[in-house]
Design an enzyme around this catalytic site. Sequence first.
Site, PDB file in Angstrom:
ATOM      1  N   TYR A 149       0.762   6.481  -5.013  1.00 42.13           N
ATOM      2  CA  TYR A 149      -0.025   6.620  -3.778  1.00 42.13           C
ATOM      3  C   TYR A 149      -0.108   8.095  -3.378  1.00 42.13           C
ATOM      4  O   TYR A 149      -1.202   8.639  -3.195  1.00 42.13           O
ATOM      5  CB  TYR A 149       0.631   5.788  -2.680  1.00 42.13           C
ATOM      6  CG  TYR A 149      -0.123   5.733  -1.373  1.00 42.13           C
ATOM      7  CD1 TYR A 149      -1.251   4.924  -1.220  1.00 42.13           C
ATOM      8  CD2 TYR A 149       0.305   6.469  -0.263  1.00 42.13           C
ATOM      9  CE1 TYR A 149      -1.936   4.851  -0.003  1.00 42.13           C
ATOM     10  CE2 TYR A 149      -0.365   6.395   0.947  1.00 42.13           C
ATOM     11  CZ  TYR A 149      -1.482   5.592   1.075  1.00 42.13           C
ATOM     12  OH  TYR A 149      -2.149   5.528   2.286  1.00 42.13           O
ATOM     13  N   ASP A 150       1.059   8.742  -3.249  1.00 38.46           N
ATOM     14  CA  ASP A 150       1.085  10.129  -2.756  1.00 38.46           C
ATOM     15  C   ASP A 150       0.289  11.062  -3.674  1.00 38.46           C
ATOM     16  O   ASP A 150      -0.565  11.829  -3.230  1.00 38.46           O
ATOM     17  CB  ASP A 150       2.526  10.670  -2.704  1.00 38.46           C
ATOM     18  CG  ASP A 150       3.433   9.880  -1.786  1.00 38.46           C
ATOM     19  OD1 ASP A 150       3.002   8.826  -1.287  1.00 38.46           O
ATOM     20  OD2 ASP A 150       4.575  10.304  -1.574  1.00 38.46           O
TER      21      ASP A 150
END
Length: 314
Positions: A149-150
């Site tokens: 995600y990041d």
Amino acid sequence: MTANTNQTILVTGAAGFLGSHLSEELLKKGHKVIGLDNLSSGSSKNLENIITLENFQFIEHDITDYIDIECGQIYNLACPASPVQYQNNPISTLTTNVIGTYNLLELAVKNEAKIFQASTSEVYGDPLEHPQKESYWGNVNPIGIRSCYDEGKRCAETLFFDYQREHKIQIRVGRIFNTYGPKMQSEDGRVISNFIVQALTGKPLTVYGAGNQTRSFCFVDDLIRGFVLLMENDQLSGPVNLGNPIEFTMIELAKKVIKLTSSNSEIIFEELPQDDPKMRRPDIHLAFQELGWSPSISLDEGLKQTIEYFKDAV
Ligand code: NAD
Ligand code: UDP
């Protein structure tokens, strides 16, 4: 076409929590909205108020496959936002952010459309600077369980700015900090939905770690107002932090939810997930100066509205 003219707007992730609120707001403003979603973490139930409207069209589609749609603006919200959801299918989370974003940027070039990216405070990782300003480059683990995600969202931002430089398209990047409200999925694992559902059903509230980690919670109506102001702004590409700068520990939040629901639930402590950021609070001076935006709904008020929603939803 000027920013305020009514036009066709593509919203990806339209069946999700934020996408459904955004679609409703754009329809209220008189735009035609094409909502696109693969229904992986969202629900068609979120669209029940708008699905029959003449100005709304829904397309079930995965953004990792290119799709040709005529539109004047694109809001890219497609991506699971809950850590539980995005870690369930990490490769799909990453490809959604990289290949999906690439496909939408290509579509923006083809249509000469302005395009908005729903980025995130997660680009700051487990921050070493507090509060987080847009100029902070972050502290992100590239190989951990949150990385899909990041790093996916960081790569999406990179793509946005490279497309702006190479193709001269108009981009808008909003970095969203934890946002909550009606239409969150009761099972999606985020802290506010978990605590409210647990409190309403008499189950213990599950605080991870010692509960001293902090988050700053923004009510959905405030955030959506910020999205539209940023998109309609003539100059500011971003990135721009959008969030509520008032910070709470998870213990404070659990106690608040118990009080507001008049619940008899107890608080229990469970293992802290890997790489869970210890603190998070946006510096929102840029949004305030350039967009005149700041949140106006307090956590107590927003929680009350969210609790009312979950009373019917659980
Ligand atoms: P959500 O999970 O409720 O909504 C995301 C929607 O995207 C879902 O309806 C899902 O089915 C859809 N989707 C996922 N992958 C897709 C794909 N490959 N193709 C098409 N559709 C796809 O999450 P949300 O809270 O509404 O978040 C919306 C956006 O805002 C996300 O991009 C998220 O990263 C970002 N964001 C949200 C928050 C928050 O606190 N809510 C914080 C930071 C960033
Ligand atoms: N959290 C918690 N109990 C829960 C769910 C989450 O204590 O049932 C914590 C989580 O560890 C994190 C914070 O609440 O520190 C916010 O979690 P969330 O998943 O909502 O979003 P994040 O900010 O981590 O992306």
